[in-house]
Design an enzyme around this catalytic site. Structure first.
Site, PDB file in Angstrom:
ATOM      1  N   SER A 171       9.907 -11.074 -33.886  1.00 50.31           N
ATOM      2  CA  SER A 171      11.031 -10.553 -33.111  1.00 50.31           C
ATOM      3  C   SER A 171      11.423 -11.568 -32.045  1.00 50.31           C
ATOM      4  CB  SER A 171      10.626  -9.236 -32.451  1.00 50.31           C
ATOM      5  OG  SER A 171      11.569  -8.894 -31.466  1.00 50.31           O
ATOM      6  N   HIS A 223      13.330 -10.637 -36.885  1.00 53.26           N
ATOM      7  CA  HIS A 223      13.741  -9.338 -36.344  1.00 53.26           C
ATOM      8  C   HIS A 223      14.570  -9.530 -35.074  1.00 53.26           C
ATOM      9  CE1 HIS A 223      12.965  -4.985 -35.758  1.00 53.26           C
ATOM     10  NE2 HIS A 223      12.844  -5.252 -34.470  1.00 53.26           N
ATOM     11  N   ASP A 232      16.320  -7.478 -31.950  1.00 59.53           N
ATOM     12  CA  ASP A 232      16.446  -6.234 -31.196  1.00 59.53           C
ATOM     13  C   ASP A 232      17.739  -6.248 -30.406  1.00 59.53           C
ATOM     14  OD1 ASP A 232      13.957  -4.801 -31.731  1.00 59.53           O
ATOM     15  OD2 ASP A 232      12.996  -6.531 -30.803  1.00 59.53           O
ATOM     16  N   MET A 248      19.984  -4.487 -27.919  1.00 60.33           N
ATOM     17  CA  MET A 248      19.835  -3.440 -26.900  1.00 60.33           C
ATOM     18  C   MET A 248      21.108  -3.316 -26.072  1.00 60.33           C
ATOM     19  SD  MET A 248      16.008  -4.181 -25.548  1.00 60.33           S
ATOM     20  CE  MET A 248      14.636  -4.430 -26.683  1.00 60.33           C
ATOM     21  N   HIS A 289      17.677  -4.575 -35.673  1.00 56.94           N
ATOM     22  CA  HIS A 289      17.241  -3.285 -35.132  1.00 56.94           C
ATOM     23  C   HIS A 289      18.199  -2.898 -34.019  1.00 56.94           C
ATOM     24  CE1 HIS A 289      13.613  -1.040 -33.047  1.00 56.94           C
ATOM     25  NE2 HIS A 289      14.611  -0.241 -33.334  1.00 56.94           N
ATOM     26  N   MET A 308      19.213  -0.892 -31.189  1.00 53.88           N
ATOM     27  CA  MET A 308      18.707   0.058 -30.191  1.00 53.88           C
ATOM     28  C   MET A 308      19.872   0.386 -29.278  1.00 53.88           C
ATOM     29  SD  MET A 308      15.281  -2.125 -29.654  1.00 53.88           S
ATOM     30  CE  MET A 308      14.019  -0.943 -29.483  1.00 53.88           C
ATOM     31  N   MET A 343       8.569   3.137 -34.178  1.00 51.40           N
ATOM     32  CA  MET A 343       8.346   2.458 -32.893  1.00 51.40           C
ATOM     33  C   MET A 343       6.972   2.871 -32.380  1.00 51.40           C
ATOM     34  SD  MET A 343      11.087   0.599 -31.735  1.00 51.40           S
ATOM     35  CE  MET A 343       9.982   0.131 -30.461  1.00 51.40           C
ATOM     36  N   ASP A 363       6.701  -1.356 -35.106  1.00 53.74           N
ATOM     37  CA  ASP A 363       7.330  -2.243 -34.122  1.00 53.74           C
ATOM     38  C   ASP A 363       6.817  -1.918 -32.721  1.00 53.74           C
ATOM     39  OD1 ASP A 363       9.010  -3.990 -32.836  1.00 53.74           O
ATOM     40  OD2 ASP A 363      10.874  -2.957 -33.357  1.00 53.74           O
TER      41      ASP A 363
HETATM   42  C1  DX5 Z   1      10.566  -3.266 -28.451  1.00 58.39           C
HETATM   43  C2  DX5 Z   1      11.145  -4.058 -29.615  1.00 58.39           C
HETATM   44  C3  DX5 Z   1      10.163  -4.863 -30.391  1.00 58.39           C
HETATM   45  C4  DX5 Z   1       9.480  -5.923 -29.605  1.00 58.39           C
HETATM   46  C5  DX5 Z   1       8.056  -6.014 -30.036  1.00 58.39           C
HETATM   47  O1  DX5 Z   1      11.573  -2.568 -27.789  1.00 58.39           O
HETATM   48  O2  DX5 Z   1      11.796  -3.215 -30.540  1.00 58.39           O
HETATM   49  O3  DX5 Z   1      10.734  -5.439 -31.562  1.00 58.39           O
HETATM   50  O4  DX5 Z   1      10.095  -7.162 -29.737  1.00 58.39           O
HETATM   51  O5  DX5 Z   1       7.449  -6.851 -29.161  1.00 58.39           O
HETATM   52  P1  DX5 Z   1       5.898  -6.949 -28.967  1.00 58.39           P
HETATM   53  O6  DX5 Z   1       5.325  -7.438 -30.273  1.00 58.39           O
HETATM   54  O7  DX5 Z   1       5.755  -7.910 -27.841  1.00 58.39           O
HETATM   55  O8  DX5 Z   1       5.402  -5.557 -28.626  1.00 58.39           O
HETATM   56 ZN    ZN Z   2      12.536  -3.938 -32.830  1.00 62.36          ZN
END
Ligand code: DX5
Ligand code: ZN
Length: 222
Positions: free
Chosen positions: A9, A34, A36, A38, A67, A69, A138, A176
């Site tokens: 990620s 990956h 994220d 946000m 992903h 979010m 999650m 994740d």
């Molecule tokens: C959290 C994200 C994850 C994150 C995981 O909100 O969706 O994808 O990058 O990171 P680590 O492996 O550091 O927990």
């Molecule tokens: Zn994620």
């Protein structure tokens, strides 16, 4: 049981060098990267939008696992498709129209995933399981990397494996948040297919070794 898919990620990478982050994942032998996305509303943090994905798409052919979010994910699907996402996962908690959205993503020829936060039970997905390619569980409260995995969330992975078997389906189950060397055995034993990793991957000295060993962390027979 197949080998795991490792998906670094970029949330944990240096945001001023996204291209390097993607190339590092590729060089390490990871199958997916990956992203994220946000929005500061669904989660208390902001990252990036479709332009970053589109610009990076020109640099690599690795699978882009996006992903979302964000609230109202339906607003963004088409833009992420055009940007070059391969897999698009949205949150069950962020929209009412999960069935419609899965179908839209698949109509664009992309893999469709749904994610659930730690407080959402796996059972809410019963009705749409035949319509999705991946369930993303999650294992931390979403928003930030570097948190500790919430062990109870892995029960949902085991539950999803049973639901998948009972209905002869073949969706992938991803975990994740808080995935590290120390808990990789437990995570795989629960039945996880996709290991999403931010901190562990980008901090690892030998990224190739991490990917190889995690891919082959075969679960014990249950
Ligand atoms: C959290 C994200 C994850 C994150 C995981 O909100 O969706 O994808 O990058 O990171 P680590 O492996 O550091 O927990
Ligand atoms: Zn994620």
């Amino acid at each position: 049981m197949k080998k795991a898919i490792v998906a670094p990620s970029v949330l944990a990478a240096d945001f001023s060098c996204f291209t390097d982050a993607v190339h590092e994942a590729e060089r390490a032998g990871a199958e997916w990267v990956h992203f994220d996305v946000m929005d500061g509303s669904f989660v208390p943090n902001l990252t990036f939008g479709p332009k970053v994905i589109a610009d990076l798409r020109r640099c690599t052919s690795i699978v882009f696992d996006v992903h979302l979010m964000v609230m109202h994910p339906e607003t963004f699907i088409e833009r992420f498709v055009q940007a070059g996402a391969d897999n698009i996962t949205f949150h069950w908690e962020a929209t009412v129209h999960t069935h419609q959205l899965l179908s839209t993503i698949r109509t664009f020829g992309k893999k469709a995933g749904i994610s659930i936060v730690p407080s959402t039970p796996a059972g809410v997905l019963e009705a749409v399981l035949p319509d999705l390619d991946m369930v993303l569980v999650m294992t931390v409260d979403p928003g930030y990397g570097g948190q500790a995995l919430i062990p109870a969330c892995l029960d949902k992975v085991t539950q999803l494996v049973k639901m998948r078997e009972a209905r002869h389906l073949d969706f992938l189950i991803a975990v994740d948040g808080g995935v590290y060397d120390e808990n990789i055995g437990t995570i795989r034993n629960a039945g996880t297919d996709v290991l999403i990793t931010g901190s562990a991957f980008y901090k690892a000295q030998d990224k190739q070794y991490l990917v190889r060993t995690w891919e082959q962390a075969y679960p014990q027979l249950r």
